[in-house]
Design an enzyme around this catalytic site. Structure first.
Site, mmCIF file in Angstrom:
data_model
loop_
_atom_site.group_PDB
_atom_site.id
_atom_site.type_symbol
_atom_site.label_atom_id
_atom_site.label_comp_id
_atom_site.label_asym_id
_atom_site.label_seq_id
_atom_site.Cartn_x
_atom_site.Cartn_y
_atom_site.Cartn_z
ATOM 1 N N HIS A 45 0.912 -1.155 0.111
ATOM 2 C CA HIS A 45 0.044 -0.140 0.041
ATOM 3 C C HIS A 45 0.818 1.191 0.079
ATOM 4 O O HIS A 45 2.020 1.308 0.443
ATOM 5 C CB HIS A 45 -0.693 0.138 1.414
ATOM 6 C CG HIS A 45 -1.906 -0.935 1.480
ATOM 7 N ND1 HIS A 45 -1.798 -1.751 2.422
ATOM 8 C CD2 HIS A 45 -3.171 -1.408 0.948
ATOM 9 C CE1 HIS A 45 -2.745 -2.758 2.246
ATOM 10 N NE2 HIS A 45 -3.618 -2.200 1.446
ATOM 11 N N ASP A 48 1.978 1.952 3.738
ATOM 12 C CA ASP A 48 2.677 0.912 4.421
ATOM 13 C C ASP A 48 4.273 1.602 4.367
ATOM 14 O O ASP A 48 4.824 0.966 5.319
ATOM 15 C CB ASP A 48 2.730 -0.692 3.576
ATOM 16 C CG ASP A 48 1.487 -1.017 3.600
ATOM 17 O OD1 ASP A 48 0.571 -0.815 4.343
ATOM 18 O OD2 ASP A 48 1.329 -2.027 2.635
ATOM 19 N N GLU A 86 -10.107 -12.510 -3.431
ATOM 20 C CA GLU A 86 -9.367 -12.888 -2.286
ATOM 21 C C GLU A 86 -9.814 -14.283 -2.019
ATOM 22 O O GLU A 86 -11.267 -14.384 -1.604
ATOM 23 C CB GLU A 86 -8.974 -12.049 -1.134
ATOM 24 C CG GLU A 86 -8.414 -12.829 0.232
ATOM 25 C CD GLU A 86 -8.164 -11.939 1.058
ATOM 26 O OE1 GLU A 86 -7.501 -10.600 0.884
ATOM 27 O OE2 GLU A 86 -8.342 -11.925 2.258
ATOM 28 N N ASP A 142 -5.497 -13.076 -4.295
ATOM 29 C CA ASP A 142 -4.995 -12.995 -3.044
ATOM 30 C C ASP A 142 -5.234 -14.208 -2.365
ATOM 31 O O ASP A 142 -6.332 -14.818 -2.471
ATOM 32 C CB ASP A 142 -5.687 -11.749 -2.163
ATOM 33 C CG ASP A 142 -5.098 -10.704 -2.401
ATOM 34 O OD1 ASP A 142 -3.982 -10.379 -2.984
ATOM 35 O OD2 ASP A 142 -5.530 -9.650 -1.586
#
Ligand code: 3MF
Ligand code: MG
Ligand code: MG
Length: 428
Positions: free
Chosen positions: A92, A95, A262, A290
């Site tokens: 991100h 992050d 995901e 994911d």
């Protein structure tokens, strides 16, 4: 190790003398080695497996949980991923870049450090994603009523497209986690979805500009659905809802936009992840994936791939291998709070990668298995009957063949536990 005597009749209550703190890592390292089955970093790098910055840096915190691990920076994470043999890294924006540095000179200094760290460790950036759920600015979601929030959202996704090109990424992901509400009736769903589409349009347009300037392909823009959390009601809760959104006519460049399903996000709402993936594949929209594990109708527990549903995972990978998925497998899970910082890389990531590789190779065995092959071919051949208008005759023609469904399921379990290679269990 000296053992104290077991309580009578219960072998599990045998316990050891205390293991001093300074010997615990050695014990973990010895036992994980004794498990065997680890692949070399070179082998691991052959797979398109990416490690997210946020997964490795996750400190074990949650609403009801304090952190159990220290903070770590991207230099450390990238070096550790490289040692394991995770060849790709994803992040991100926030992050690695403080919110107040986004888009500023300080951001580009950090991006420069990231590039050095990636190059120095032989790791590539596969995906970048703008965080549009955590900061207070997203309290009313990334497509809030106030125009300035939405303009800010556009600057965030456009900035991340730019950072992605700079880092050599091929994918950008959008998890519109806070696109929804807690209380009823205050927001207009249709306007909100229109506004969210405008944000994606802004990202795609900036992408087209930058890609042309840099002579790079445009990024693959991937929407990620999650049915619950962090809102009570979510406007795009499933991958299927997102497919409908992509095809709604609201997007200016729908061909640039696909999905990042995901595994657990689909399982959470009670879906069959395999069927959700199949629908994405059919639509040509399975761009990114994911990978993790967990339980139906529970919160997003983010357990390492294959620890809960290995049989389902085997079948997911049979589907993806059979239908030519060639995008990334992104390790979006959370090392448990009980795992130490040492354990995060020695045990958690290393074994997640190895379980994935094993299941992937097992899926190859399932695809090539002569018994499954013959059974599948027989089912597809059918029994043959001359009168296809006669329900009884059509039923009779297939009656015995349909037993093969259960036989195939049994064979897949045999493959999962190694019985197809002659592994036997004592009857004692
Ligand atoms: C939340 C998620 C997210 C997304 C990420 C985009 C923090 O449940 O799965 O991880 O994957 O924001 O890549
Ligand atoms: Mg998740
Ligand atoms: Mg995710």
């Amino acid at each position: 190790m000296e053992s104290r005597p077991a309580k009578s009749g219960d072998i599990r209550s045998s316990y050891m003398t205390p293991i001093p703190e300074n010997q615990q890592q050695a014990l973990v390292a010895r036992l994980i080695k004794a498990c065997g089955g680890a692949y070399s970093p070179e082998t691991r790098r052959k797979y398109f497996i990416s490690g997210p910055q946020w997964a490795a840096a996750y400190q074990g915190q949650a609403l009801f949980h304090a952190p159990t691990r220290p903070t770590v920076d991207f230099e450390f994470v990238i070096r550790k991923y490289a040692e394991i043999g995770i060849g790709y890294w994803a992040t991100h924006d926030t992050d690695v870049i403080p919110t107040d540095a986004l888009g500023k000179d300080r951001q580009w200094e950090i991006v420069d450090r990231i590039q050095k760290s990636l190059a120095g460790n032989g790791v590539r950036c596969s995906m970048v994603t703008a965080e549009t759920f955590h900061h207070a600015v997203w309290a009313a979601g990334p497509a809030a009523e106030a125009p300035e929030v939405r303009e800010y959202a556009k600057t965030r996704v456009q900035n991340m497209v730019e950072v992605g090109h700079e880092l050599g990424a091929g994918f950008t992901v959008y998890w519109p986690g806070s696109l929804g509400y807690y209380v009823q009736g205050a927001i207009d769903e249709i306007d909100t979805l229109r506004w969210y589409a405008e944000t994606l349009n802004a990202a795609c347009e900036r992408d087209i500009e930058i890609a042309a300037k840099k002579s790079r392909p445009v990024l693959k823009h991937c929407l990620e659905a999650k049915p619950f959390e962090p809102q009570a009601e979510i406007l795009l809760p499933t991958s299927d809802a997102m497919l409908a959104f992509i095809a709604s006519g609201l997007l200016k460049h729908p061909q640039m936009v696909g999905l990042n399903p995901e595994y657990l996000h689909e399982l959470m709402w009670g879906a069959a992840p395999r069927a959700a993936l199949a629908r994405a594949l059919l639509a040509g929209k399975l761009f990114h994936f994911d990978i993790n594990d967990g339980y139906r109708l529970k919160h997003d527990v983010d357990i390492g791939v294959g620890l809960v549903n290995p049989l389902d995972w085997l079948n997911v990978l049979v589907l993806l291998r059979s239908h030519g998925y060639n995008g990334p497998f992104n390790l979006d899970y959370k090392p448990p709070r009980t795992t130490s910082q040492f354990g995060v890389f020695e045990v958690s990531f290393a074994t997640a990668v190895d379980r994935f590789i094993t299941l992937w190779e097992m899926a190859g065995e399932a695809i090539a298995d002569p018994i499954i092959g013959e059974a599948t071919a027989a089912l597809r051949a059918g029994g043959g009957t001359t009168d296809v208008r006669d329900a009884e005759a059509v039923t009779r023609a297939n009656r015995e063949l349909l037993t093969l469904h259960e036989l195939i399921a049994h064979r897949l379990v045999q493959i999962l536990i190694g019985q197809h290679r002659g592994r036997v269990f004592s009857l004692g």
